[in-house]
Write a protein that holds these residues in place. Structure first.
Motif, short mmCIF file in Angstrom:
data_model
loop_
_atom_site.label_atom_id
_atom_site.label_comp_id
_atom_site.label_asym_id
_atom_site.label_seq_id
_atom_site.Cartn_x
_atom_site.Cartn_y
_atom_site.Cartn_z
N LEU A 162 0.83 -1.20 0.00
CA LEU A 162 0.00 0.00 0.00
C LEU A 162 0.87 1.26 0.00
CD1 LEU A 162 -2.70 1.43 0.14
CD2 LEU A 162 -2.71 1.06 2.63
N ALA A 163 1.96 1.24 0.74
CA ALA A 163 2.87 2.39 0.76
C ALA A 163 3.42 2.66 -0.64
CB ALA A 163 4.01 2.14 1.75
N ALA A 164 3.77 1.60 -1.36
CA ALA A 164 4.29 1.76 -2.72
C ALA A 164 3.22 2.37 -3.63
CB ALA A 164 4.75 0.41 -3.27
N GLU A 165 1.97 1.92 -3.48
CA GLU A 165 0.88 2.46 -4.29
C GLU A 165 0.66 3.95 -4.00
OE1 GLU A 165 -2.71 2.80 -6.63
OE2 GLU A 165 -0.93 1.51 -6.70
N LEU A 166 0.66 4.32 -2.72
CA LEU A 166 0.46 5.73 -2.37
C LEU A 166 1.62 6.59 -2.85
CD1 LEU A 166 -1.02 5.46 1.25
CD2 LEU A 166 -2.24 5.73 -0.92
N ALA A 167 2.84 6.05 -2.80
CA ALA A 167 4.00 6.81 -3.28
C ALA A 167 3.87 7.08 -4.77
CB ALA A 167 5.28 6.03 -2.99
N ILE A 168 3.37 6.10 -5.53
CA ILE A 168 3.16 6.29 -6.96
C ILE A 168 2.11 7.37 -7.19
CG2 ILE A 168 2.23 5.22 -9.05
CD1 ILE A 168 3.58 2.62 -8.15
N ARG A 169 1.02 7.31 -6.42
CA ARG A 169 -0.04 8.32 -6.59
C ARG A 169 0.48 9.71 -6.25
NH1 ARG A 169 -5.89 5.85 -4.82
NH2 ARG A 169 -5.73 3.89 -5.97
N ASP A 170 1.34 9.81 -5.25
CA ASP A 170 1.93 11.11 -4.91
C ASP A 170 2.78 11.63 -6.06
OD1 ASP A 170 0.76 10.91 -2.44
OD2 ASP A 170 2.59 10.43 -1.35
N GLU A 171 3.54 10.72 -6.66
CA GLU A 171 4.39 11.14 -7.78
C GLU A 171 3.53 11.59 -8.96
OE1 GLU A 171 7.79 11.85 -10.11
OE2 GLU A 171 7.46 11.68 -7.96
N VAL A 172 2.44 10.87 -9.19
CA VAL A 172 1.51 11.26 -10.26
C VAL A 172 0.96 12.66 -9.99
CG1 VAL A 172 -0.75 10.78 -11.26
CG2 VAL A 172 0.89 8.93 -10.93
N ASP A 173 0.55 12.92 -8.75
CA ASP A 173 0.04 14.25 -8.40
C ASP A 173 1.06 15.33 -8.69
OD1 ASP A 173 -2.41 13.34 -7.65
OD2 ASP A 173 -2.09 13.51 -5.50
N HIS A 174 2.32 15.03 -8.33
CA HIS A 174 3.39 16.00 -8.57
C HIS A 174 3.52 16.29 -10.06
CE1 HIS A 174 7.24 18.02 -8.41
NE2 HIS A 174 7.78 17.08 -9.16
#
Length: 303
Positions: A162-174
């Protein structure tokens, strides 16, 4: 924002899952990722009770449940330093109690909902992204036998995924914030954001999209990357239909990456990169890498 509460049943164990679904957003509600993590954990383990929630301003709000029998835990807000979850919020480390009722290592602010649910053994694991606790996952049992290391490891694995998924979503937002800066006319866009940076954003959007498990989000990211490419140039004629991977490779090549660098960025073997590049060159009628990039840009396939 409208949220609709639904109830579903898992036929394998005959237990209930309670969750909420938001209205459509560009970034899917992170509760969806949390719910998916619990579902996968449920399928991969024998833990009878699973629940969790997101953390905001040092407050944990429980929102996802599998195997619960009462509504006592639903919507519970756990403060830092209180209960097992509050301890995890502060330490950023997993914690476990074998007998909740008699545990002395935690406060007992939430005894009523926990004991009403019949929970006895509990493990709580933080979901840590960039050094911050973003969510907490719980596994629990009602029987006399406490949860063992195998169960704790299963919850920890789910937390890491889940942490990896949220990190990807954060990068997408950026990346999408950078993309927002490119909106407007082509002239305004190039004055506000250097063309080379725009091309880097495009390539990174395509690269990140391939790592996103959520098919809907992946499709929207690729669509935005395509619009970014098409709006930054004026294609002279409709371009050929390149596959997503052919465009991924061309986008990296356009940044000056060789085959090995492109392979590392896209998690592809250099030979696979060569194959995609040859196919793209053939479709574009190009005889060199440089010519393929130039042609793709003229046709609005790359920025």
């Amino acid at each position: 924002m409208l949220r609709i509460t639904t109830t579903a049943y898992y036929p394998r164990k005959g237990v209930r899952v309670m969750h909420s679904s938001p209205d459509a957003l560009l970034r899917p509600d992170d509760r969806d990722a949390l719910r998916q993590a619990l579902r996968q954990l449920y399928d991969r383990s024998d833990i009878p009770v699973l629940f969790g929630g997101q953390v905001e301003n040092r407050l944990l709000s429980l929102s996802q449940f599998i195997g619960v029998r009462t509504a006592g835990l639903r919507g519970l807000r756990v403060r830092a330093e209180t209960g097992l979850g509050g301890r995890v919020l502060i330490t950023g480390r997993p914690a476990k109690v074998s007998d909740y009722r008699s545990a002395r290592s935690i406060t007992h602010d939430y005894d009523r909902p926990v004991l009403t649910e019949g929970i006895r053994s509990v493990v709580a694991v933080p979901v840590v992204v960039s050094g911050a606790v973003r969510a907490v996952l719980y596994g629990a049992s009602r029987g006399p036998d406490p949860l063992g290391d195998r169960a704790a490891d299963a919850v920890a694995d789910a937390s890491r995924r889940l942490a990896a998924e949220l990190a990807i979503r954060d990068e997408v937002d950026h990346r999408l914030r950078l993309l927002d800066a490119t909106r407007g006319s082509a002239g305004e866009r190039q004055q506000g954001v250097p063309l080379e940076e725009l091309r880097q954003v495009h390539a990174e959007l395509r690269r990140v999209a391939q790592q996103v498990p959520d098919e809907d989000l992946r499709g929207r990211l690729l669509d935005m990357a395509g619009r970014l490419a098409g709006q930054s140039t004026a294609p002279s004629r409709p371009g050929p239909r390149l596959t997503p991977r052919e465009l991924d490779v061309l986008a990296q090549v356009a940044l000056g990456c060789n085959n090995a660098e492109t392979g590392r960025r896209l998690s592809l073997l250099p030979e696979t990169v060569k194959a995609y590049l040859r196919s793209a060159m053939r479709k574009l009628g190009a005889s060199t890498r440089f010519e393929a990039v130039v042609t793709a840009r003229r046709q609005g396939l790359l920025p």
